[in-house]
Structures are given as structure tokens and as C-alpha cells.
Write an enzyme that holds these catalytic residues in place. Sequence first.
Site, PDB file in Angstrom:
ATOM      1  N   LYS A  63       0.842  -1.204   0.000  1.00  0.00           N
ATOM      2  CA  LYS A  63       0.000   0.000   0.000  1.00  0.00           C
ATOM      3  C   LYS A  63       0.880   1.258   0.000  1.00  0.00           C
ATOM      4  O   LYS A  63       2.091   1.170   0.239  1.00  0.00           O
ATOM      5  CB  LYS A  63      -0.912  -0.032   1.227  1.00  0.00           C
ATOM      6  CG  LYS A  63      -0.182  -0.022   2.551  1.00  0.00           C
ATOM      7  CD  LYS A  63      -1.111  -0.359   3.712  1.00  0.00           C
ATOM      8  CE  LYS A  63      -0.349  -0.376   5.026  1.00  0.00           C
ATOM      9  NZ  LYS A  63      -1.161  -0.866   6.129  1.00  0.00           N
ATOM     10  N   ARG A 162     -10.932  -0.402  14.792  1.00  0.00           N
ATOM     11  CA  ARG A 162     -10.929   0.326  13.530  1.00  0.00           C
ATOM     12  C   ARG A 162     -11.883  -0.462  12.637  1.00  0.00           C
ATOM     13  O   ARG A 162     -13.049  -0.581  12.980  1.00  0.00           O
ATOM     14  CB  ARG A 162      -9.489   0.395  12.992  1.00  0.00           C
ATOM     15  CG  ARG A 162      -9.193   1.615  12.167  1.00  0.00           C
ATOM     16  CD  ARG A 162      -7.712   1.711  11.805  1.00  0.00           C
ATOM     17  NE  ARG A 162      -7.206   0.551  11.096  1.00  0.00           N
ATOM     18  CZ  ARG A 162      -5.939   0.408  10.674  1.00  0.00           C
ATOM     19  NH1 ARG A 162      -5.055   1.363  10.916  1.00  0.00           N
ATOM     20  NH2 ARG A 162      -5.553  -0.662  10.026  1.00  0.00           N
ATOM     21  N   TYR A 295      14.959  30.378   6.623  1.00  0.00           N
ATOM     22  CA  TYR A 295      13.745  31.003   7.165  1.00  0.00           C
ATOM     23  C   TYR A 295      13.805  31.089   8.688  1.00  0.00           C
ATOM     24  O   TYR A 295      14.128  30.109   9.360  1.00  0.00           O
ATOM     25  CB  TYR A 295      12.514  30.183   6.783  1.00  0.00           C
ATOM     26  CG  TYR A 295      12.142  30.270   5.321  1.00  0.00           C
ATOM     27  CD1 TYR A 295      11.795  31.484   4.742  1.00  0.00           C
ATOM     28  CD2 TYR A 295      12.116  29.119   4.540  1.00  0.00           C
ATOM     29  CE1 TYR A 295      11.439  31.554   3.405  1.00  0.00           C
ATOM     30  CE2 TYR A 295      11.759  29.173   3.205  1.00  0.00           C
ATOM     31  CZ  TYR A 295      11.416  30.397   2.638  1.00  0.00           C
ATOM     32  OH  TYR A 295      11.072  30.463   1.329  1.00  0.00           O
ATOM     33  N   MET A 343      10.925  24.222   1.572  1.00  0.00           N
ATOM     34  CA  MET A 343      10.123  23.371   0.694  1.00  0.00           C
ATOM     35  C   MET A 343      10.989  22.576  -0.287  1.00  0.00           C
ATOM     36  O   MET A 343      10.739  21.403  -0.530  1.00  0.00           O
ATOM     37  CB  MET A 343       9.115  24.227  -0.079  1.00  0.00           C
ATOM     38  CG  MET A 343       8.051  23.400  -0.777  1.00  0.00           C
ATOM     39  SD  MET A 343       6.906  24.395  -1.734  1.00  0.00           S
ATOM     40  CE  MET A 343       5.903  25.144  -0.482  1.00  0.00           C
TER      41      MET A 343
HETATM   42  C1  LIG Z   1      -0.315  -1.863   6.704  1.00  0.00           C
HETATM   43  C2  LIG Z   1      -0.876  -3.140   7.174  1.00  0.00           C
HETATM   44  C3  LIG Z   1      -0.050  -4.248   7.413  1.00  0.00           C
HETATM   45  C4  LIG Z   1       1.463  -4.185   7.338  1.00  0.00           C
HETATM   46  O1  LIG Z   1       1.978  -3.628   8.523  1.00  0.00           O
HETATM   47  P1  LIG Z   1       3.557  -3.545   8.816  1.00  0.00           P
HETATM   48  O2  LIG Z   1       3.621  -3.135  10.233  1.00  0.00           O
HETATM   49  O3  LIG Z   1       4.107  -2.512   7.903  1.00  0.00           O
HETATM   50  O4  LIG Z   1       4.120  -4.891   8.568  1.00  0.00           O
HETATM   51  C5  LIG Z   1      -0.659  -5.442   7.750  1.00  0.00           C
HETATM   52  N1  LIG Z   1      -2.004  -5.529   7.874  1.00  0.00           N
HETATM   53  C6  LIG Z   1      -2.823  -4.476   7.674  1.00  0.00           C
HETATM   54  C7  LIG Z   1      -4.285  -4.647   7.838  1.00  0.00           C
HETATM   55  C8  LIG Z   1      -2.298  -3.252   7.342  1.00  0.00           C
HETATM   56  O5  LIG Z   1      -3.117  -2.209   7.144  1.00  0.00           O
END
Ligand SMILES: *Cc1c(COP(=O)(O)O)cnc(C)c1O
Length: 402
Positions: A63, A162, A295, A343
Site C-alpha cells: 500500500k 478500527r 527562514y 520546501m
Molecule cells: C499496513 C498493514 C499491514 C502491514 O503492517 P507492517 O507493520 O508494515 O508490517 C498489515 N495488515 C494491515 C491490515 C495493514 O493495514
Amino acid sequence: MLNMTNFNKSEEFVTFGGATKSSLTPDPCSRAWVEVDSKAIENNSIVLKNFVGKDCLLMAVVKADGYGHGAETVAKAALKGGADSLGVATLEEGIELRKAGLGCQILILGNLINSEELYSSLYWDLVPTISGIREAIICNNVAKSNNKNFNIHLKVDTGMTRLGCSCNEVEELVFKIDCLENVSLKGIYSHLAMADSAHINNNDKTFTRIQLNRFNNVLKALGKRNNFLCRHLANSAGTLSDKHLHFDMVRVGLSLYGYLPTNDFGIDLGLKPALTVKARITLVRDVENGTGVGYGHCFTTQRRSKLAVAAIGYADGVSRALSGKISASIDGVLVPQVGAIAMDQMVFDITSKPEIKVGQVLTLLGTDGEMFISPQKWGYLSGSIPWEVLCSFRNRLPRVVT
Ligand SMILES: *Cc1c(COP(=O)(O)O)cnc(C)c1O
């Protein structure tokens, strides 16, 4: 008086004179860039696959554009190393991988909520995560009207609070889903909330142990039905900390990229960090003692100093919260960053290394010879975590895959 004839013969001008048409498209390494070592990803996939053993599937979580490494690059390297499937957060991420020609199982970890999204998921053969009967029914309707079968995974909330249905709903939900003609429940999973902060090996009462017990109870309640499901619970931290968390599959993100979720795993698996962030020096200058830099003049020189401007800033993914806290490596020496990160640029104090020249390359993150600067360190310094540090590198920074 300035002698233009001699000036024109200086090194820079000779180089410029030799420019060809290809110089009209900038070299990705002309300013600042990310190097992704696809062999490191492949190595990590092999290492993790060996670690979990042959009875456990390995899902490579790619992801957020492969945690800033490039989803397609990571997916291909991970599969080559033995990963069995891919995990993404969004529909778009899944479609992108299908378009790149990846044919393996892809699980969408986020929640798709309407028939358009779920139709698209079905069309691209992406497995959605379902947290309740509402989405399961939409899946069934979408599949039915297309004369297809929809494979889904059910998520159970064992304490992350969640996504997921509650533990005591599972039995009834599975029964109802099994009544839907065009939906096949293929997997059941949950997600750990504290695996990277506590170790269940050391203390039975940690929250991970509680989540594990809840997940086991849910599976037990399903009786024989659970034997036909792919059961999964562990992220990287869970995978590395306890084999009891592995079940039929583990979902690894951070460790696939070569990093440990915490420093106290006490194991050296041979994971290799895959990402390096580099930037070129675009100007070197001498300034007087007492000169304010950048800055807000957050930094003032305490001596006559030599400063180098590097062409990378927070728009490239280096958090402004790191201002004045990081160092970059050049020829195996660390030089401190000074003043506020802007930036597009930041300044380094190179007084200790005055031979540094315009055009040389600084390594901000990752490996430079013997030197290694970790995203864990940046996370620590900026009140963040390595996950966020890694997925900040997007948009403007070109990626160079090696
Ligand atoms: C992002 C995610 C993972 C991977 O987590 P890591 O800590 O990066 O290994 C596994 N399961 C779900 C549901 C996630 O959202």
C-alpha cells in the site's frame, strides 16, 4: 578585469558545451532522488518466507505506493522472492497493480462501501475486506447481476477498534454470508494494535496476547468452517515476535522493506534496507561567524563556516520537523543539517569537510558505505514512525530502481 576567454575554458563551461539533446530531459539524479534496491526487497521476501515456513503464506503489503518504494517494483521483487499475494489499502492501488500485469491474489485492506467500488473490485479480481453484512450483500448483488462469484475476506475487530465486525458477531455473520449465493468467504482476519510496542513472549498479559486469544476464540466458535478459511492476524511486528500469531498467512510491510518495527527483536534475520534518499549539492559558500541561516534564522553560525545547499526539501518528503536534527553522509562522513528545512532546499554545515564541491551527492537516508541512517531514527527525531517517514517520499522525488 574578468578575463572571459579563460573563464569560458573553465571545467563547467566545457561540460556545458558538450551537452546533447538528451540533456533537455533532466537526469532523474540531477537534483534529489530515491534509490530503490529491488534485490533487497527480493532478499527480504526470501528471508521472511523462510522465517514463516512452508505452511504459512506471505502477503507483501504494498500500500501507499509500496511504502514510498514504488508499488509495482516492490510487488514484482516480493513475488520473485516467494511472496504469495499482495495487500493494498485502496481500490486504485489494486487496479494499478493489475494494470501492471500482476496476476496474483490482491487483498484490499481498506473498506469499499458502495456497489460502484465493489463492482470495480470484482471486475479487477481484487478481494475486498468486509466488516459487516451490509457490504457482503452489496458484493452478492454486484456478483449476481454479473453472473460471477465474489471472493471476500471478513475482518474481525479483536481490539484495534478500527475496521472489522465485533467478535461476538462473527458466527452469525459467517452463517449469513454463507447463505449468499454469489459470495465466497475465503478468509478471516484481524489486525494487531500493539505488536510493535509490546512483546508477548515476555509477558502473557500484553494486549497482543489478548487479541490472539480473542481471535482464537472466534475461530473456535466457527468450528469446522474455519478450516476452509485463510486465517491471518500478524503484521511485521507480530510475524517477527511470535509464531503463534502466524496462522495461515502473515501480512508484512515494514520488514519487507528491510526494517524492524522495534529495535528490541534481538534477531538478525538479514533483512536489507531497500531505500536510499540522495540529494545533490547545488551551491557551496563561505559565511561569517554569526550569520543567520534560512527562514526564521533558526540557526546562526558560531564560527566562520562553509555551508552547502542541497536540492531537497519538505515537498520531497523530508519532514520540516527534522530541521536541525539530521545529518547527511558524504564519503562516509556525517555533516549536520542546519536551519529550517525549506520546501525545496536545505543547508548543511560542511566546515569540517571543506573539500566538498557543487555537484557532489549527499545521502540523507539509507546506506552510504559504512554509514547507515535509518527511518527509525528520523521517526524518533521528528515525533513520527518509520512507516510515515518511508511513505513521505512521493510526488516530486524520482525513483531510481537498482
Ligand atoms: C499496513 C498493514 C499491514 C502491514 O503492517 P507492517 O507493520 O508494515 O508490517 C498489515 N495488515 C494491515 C491490515 C495493514 O493495514
